[in-house]
Design a protein around this motif. Structure first.
Motif, PDB file in Angstrom:
ATOM      1  N   ALA A  91      36.625  22.819  49.681  1.00  0.00           N
ATOM      2  CA  ALA A  91      36.433  22.232  48.356  1.00  0.00           C
ATOM      3  C   ALA A  91      35.973  20.785  48.452  1.00  0.00           C
ATOM      4  CB  ALA A  91      37.734  22.312  47.560  1.00  0.00           C
ATOM      5  N   LEU A  92      36.481  20.067  49.470  1.00  0.00           N
ATOM      6  CA  LEU A  92      36.151  18.657  49.644  1.00  0.00           C
ATOM      7  C   LEU A  92      34.672  18.460  49.982  1.00  0.00           C
ATOM      8  CD1 LEU A  92      37.703  15.986  49.515  1.00  0.00           C
ATOM      9  CD2 LEU A  92      38.120  16.178  51.972  1.00  0.00           C
ATOM     10  N   GLU A  93      34.064  19.457  50.582  1.00  0.00           N
ATOM     11  CA  GLU A  93      32.644  19.370  50.901  1.00  0.00           C
ATOM     12  C   GLU A  93      31.770  19.489  49.658  1.00  0.00           C
ATOM     13  OE1 GLU A  93      32.294  22.515  53.732  1.00  0.00           O
ATOM     14  OE2 GLU A  93      32.703  21.202  55.454  1.00  0.00           O
ATOM     15  N   LYS A  94      32.362  19.948  48.548  1.00  0.00           N
ATOM     16  CA  LYS A  94      31.603  20.123  47.307  1.00  0.00           C
ATOM     17  C   LYS A  94      31.984  19.111  46.234  1.00  0.00           C
ATOM     18  CE  LYS A  94      31.593  25.119  48.178  1.00  0.00           C
ATOM     19  NZ  LYS A  94      32.058  26.447  47.681  1.00  0.00           N
ATOM     20  N   GLU A  95      33.184  18.583  46.307  1.00  0.00           N
ATOM     21  CA  GLU A  95      33.700  17.719  45.248  1.00  0.00           C
ATOM     22  C   GLU A  95      34.647  16.693  45.854  1.00  0.00           C
ATOM     23  OE1 GLU A  95      36.311  18.207  41.090  1.00  0.00           O
ATOM     24  OE2 GLU A  95      35.796  19.938  42.320  1.00  0.00           O
ATOM     25  N   LYS A  96      34.706  15.514  45.256  1.00  0.00           N
ATOM     26  CA  LYS A  96      35.586  14.459  45.758  1.00  0.00           C
ATOM     27  C   LYS A  96      36.614  14.107  44.689  1.00  0.00           C
ATOM     28  CE  LYS A  96      35.517   9.723  47.571  1.00  0.00           C
ATOM     29  NZ  LYS A  96      34.644   8.577  47.929  1.00  0.00           N
ATOM     30  N   PRO A  97      37.901  14.270  44.977  1.00  0.00           N
ATOM     31  CA  PRO A  97      38.938  13.930  43.999  1.00  0.00           C
ATOM     32  C   PRO A  97      39.168  12.422  43.934  1.00  0.00           C
ATOM     33  CG  PRO A  97      39.952  14.621  46.043  1.00  0.00           C
ATOM     34  CD  PRO A  97      38.465  14.782  46.238  1.00  0.00           C
ATOM     35  N   SER A  98      40.021  12.001  43.018  1.00  0.00           N
ATOM     36  CA  SER A  98      40.375  10.586  42.916  1.00  0.00           C
ATOM     37  C   SER A  98      41.419  10.199  43.954  1.00  0.00           C
ATOM     38  CB  SER A  98      40.918  10.285  41.513  1.00  0.00           C
ATOM     39  OG  SER A  98      39.968  10.579  40.531  1.00  0.00           O
ATOM     40  N   LEU A  99      42.260  11.174  44.341  1.00  0.00           N
ATOM     41  CA  LEU A  99      43.349  10.918  45.296  1.00  0.00           C
ATOM     42  C   LEU A  99      43.833  12.255  45.827  1.00  0.00           C
ATOM     43  CD1 LEU A  99      46.269   8.417  44.973  1.00  0.00           C
ATOM     44  CD2 LEU A  99      46.805  10.831  45.312  1.00  0.00           C
ATOM     45  N   VAL A 100      44.336  12.243  47.065  1.00  0.00           N
ATOM     46  CA  VAL A 100      44.875  13.452  47.685  1.00  0.00           C
ATOM     47  C   VAL A 100      46.323  13.217  48.101  1.00  0.00           C
ATOM     48  CG1 VAL A 100      44.695  15.048  49.635  1.00  0.00           C
ATOM     49  CG2 VAL A 100      42.620  14.165  48.542  1.00  0.00           C
TER      50      VAL A 100
ATOM     51  N   ILE B 281      39.011  12.985  57.410  1.00  0.00           N
ATOM     52  CA  ILE B 281      38.613  12.288  56.184  1.00  0.00           C
ATOM     53  C   ILE B 281      38.149  10.873  56.496  1.00  0.00           C
ATOM     54  CG2 ILE B 281      39.511  11.272  54.042  1.00  0.00           C
ATOM     55  CD1 ILE B 281      41.319  13.768  53.803  1.00  0.00           C
ATOM     56  N   ARG B 282      38.934  10.155  57.294  1.00  0.00           N
ATOM     57  CA  ARG B 282      38.600   8.758  57.589  1.00  0.00           C
ATOM     58  C   ARG B 282      37.356   8.644  58.469  1.00  0.00           C
ATOM     59  NH1 ARG B 282      40.682   7.772  53.562  1.00  0.00           N
ATOM     60  NH2 ARG B 282      42.799   7.019  53.231  1.00  0.00           N
ATOM     61  N   ALA B 283      36.987   9.719  59.158  1.00  0.00           N
ATOM     62  CA  ALA B 283      35.815   9.688  60.036  1.00  0.00           C
ATOM     63  C   ALA B 283      34.562  10.237  59.357  1.00  0.00           C
ATOM     64  CB  ALA B 283      36.097  10.478  61.316  1.00  0.00           C
ATOM     65  N   THR B 284      34.676  10.658  58.088  1.00  0.00           N
ATOM     66  CA  THR B 284      33.561  11.295  57.404  1.00  0.00           C
ATOM     67  C   THR B 284      32.929  10.345  56.393  1.00  0.00           C
ATOM     68  OG1 THR B 284      34.588  13.477  57.634  1.00  0.00           O
ATOM     69  CG2 THR B 284      32.863  13.254  55.971  1.00  0.00           C
ATOM     70  N   ALA B 285      31.628  10.136  56.502  1.00  0.00           N
ATOM     71  CA  ALA B 285      30.912   9.274  55.566  1.00  0.00           C
ATOM     72  C   ALA B 285      31.064   9.822  54.151  1.00  0.00           C
ATOM     73  CB  ALA B 285      29.431   9.213  55.945  1.00  0.00           C
ATOM     74  N   GLY B 286      31.346   8.927  53.221  1.00  0.00           N
ATOM     75  CA  GLY B 286      31.538   9.339  51.839  1.00  0.00           C
ATOM     76  C   GLY B 286      32.972   9.678  51.499  1.00  0.00           C
ATOM     77  N   LEU B 287      33.803   9.888  52.522  1.00  0.00           N
ATOM     78  CA  LEU B 287      35.216  10.211  52.292  1.00  0.00           C
ATOM     79  C   LEU B 287      36.153   9.163  52.884  1.00  0.00           C
ATOM     80  CD1 LEU B 287      35.244  14.041  53.148  1.00  0.00           C
ATOM     81  CD2 LEU B 287      35.116  13.001  50.872  1.00  0.00           C
ATOM     82  N   ALA B 288      35.625   8.258  53.684  1.00  0.00           N
ATOM     83  CA  ALA B 288      36.459   7.342  54.466  1.00  0.00           C
ATOM     84  C   ALA B 288      37.411   6.519  53.603  1.00  0.00           C
ATOM     85  CB  ALA B 288      35.580   6.420  55.304  1.00  0.00           C
ATOM     86  N   GLU B 289      37.034   6.246  52.357  1.00  0.00           N
ATOM     87  CA  GLU B 289      37.883   5.421  51.501  1.00  0.00           C
ATOM     88  C   GLU B 289      38.596   6.237  50.430  1.00  0.00           C
ATOM     89  OE1 GLU B 289      35.916   1.946  50.065  1.00  0.00           O
ATOM     90  OE2 GLU B 289      35.055   1.475  51.998  1.00  0.00           O
ATOM     91  N   LEU B 290      38.634   7.553  50.608  1.00  0.00           N
ATOM     92  CA  LEU B 290      39.356   8.414  49.678  1.00  0.00           C
ATOM     93  C   LEU B 290      40.856   8.106  49.758  1.00  0.00           C
ATOM     94  CD1 LEU B 290      39.485  10.908  47.781  1.00  0.00           C
ATOM     95  CD2 LEU B 290      39.616  12.331  49.838  1.00  0.00           C
ATOM     96  N   PRO B 291      41.505   7.777  48.652  1.00  0.00           N
ATOM     97  CA  PRO B 291      42.950   7.489  48.689  1.00  0.00           C
ATOM     98  C   PRO B 291      43.756   8.717  49.101  1.00  0.00           C
ATOM     99  CG  PRO B 291      41.959   6.647  46.660  1.00  0.00           C
ATOM    100  CD  PRO B 291      40.936   7.523  47.310  1.00  0.00           C
ATOM    101  N   VAL B 292      44.672   8.519  50.065  1.00  0.00           N
ATOM    102  CA  VAL B 292      45.480   9.629  50.572  1.00  0.00           C
ATOM    103  C   VAL B 292      46.946   9.204  50.659  1.00  0.00           C
ATOM    104  CG1 VAL B 292      45.917  11.195  52.493  1.00  0.00           C
ATOM    105  CG2 VAL B 292      43.560  10.562  51.915  1.00  0.00           C
TER     106      VAL B 292
END
Length: 224
Positions: free
Chosen positions: A38-47, A65-76
């Motif tokens: 799901a993360l490859e198709k959509e980005k949530p606000s927080l996980v 997540i932290r190693a993937t461009a576009g996801l590195a700053e996703l709040p977890v």
């Protein structure tokens, strides 16, 4: 949208229901594979990410997540079992924004979610911070050393921004944990020391501007 990744259906349902009842959109995932798909198709606000999961444990997912461009700053926010301090420290070292210990109260869950989201939604106060040839542009999240752009992790960037915004101020390790990681003292401050060490290395000739203050913590002195 808040995503809750938890293999225990009862806990997952409580998380989703609690968040929805307090005004958030929420969605649950039972395993790491469905979450990543799901993360490859959509980005949530927080996980909210459980450490123990089928199809890839939470710590490994956090690393991805932290190693993937576009996801590195996703709040977890990591969910850990009571008594597993190693999981907490490892999660913070890898860039988790906070952790919550199971079993937890529903209001604690909501409070931690709101606190992490507030930190990410705060606007940058300044356009540029500069010490000699070391430049930080908070809006762009860009750091350059003598004109050469360097790559920092989220926590390394936040440490550097804090130091450069308040030069000469000595911060305790507990203060840095609270200001950058957003957590109270957890009995283990080596996380801060490890990030300071790697930050100094990445800053090259400017790394020595971050001084160790004996029996206190760290401060950053202005470049001459």
């Amino acid at each position: 949208m808040i995503w809750c990744v938890e293999d225990d259906a009862a806990i997952r349902d409580i998380e989703v229901y609690t968040l929805q009842s307090t005004g958030f959109e929420a969605r649950g995932f039972a395993d790491g594979d469905s979450f990543w798909e799901a993360l490859e198709k959509e980005k949530p606000s927080l996980v909210i990410l459980d450490v123990m999961l089928p199809g890839g444990d939470g710590v490994e997912l956090l690393r991805r997540i932290r190693a993937t461009a576009g996801l590195a700053e996703l709040p977890v926010i990591m969910a850990t079992a009571r008594g597993t301090e190693y999981d907490k420290i490892q999660s913070l070292d890898l860039g988790a924004d906070d952790y919550i210990v199971k079993p937890f109260g529903v209001m604690e869950l909501v409070s931690r979610v709101k606190a992490v989201l507030r930190r990410y939604q705060q606007p940058a106060a300044v356009q540029e911070l500069r010490m000699g040839g070391l430049v930080v542009r908070p809006d762009e999240r860009v750091v350059t050393v003598d004109g050469v752009r360097i790559q920092l992790t989220y926590k390394e960037f936040e440490l550097l921004r804090l130091f450069m915004a308040r030069p000469g101020i000595a911060f305790t390790r507990d203060q840095l944990l609270s200001d950058v990681w957003g957590v109270d003292h957890v009995g283990e401050t080596r996380t801060v020391d490890m990030h300071i060490r790697t930050l100094r290395q990445k800053l090259g000739p400017y790394g020595n501007l971050i001084e160790t203050v004996r029996n206190v913590g760290y401060r950053m002195e202005s470049a001459q």
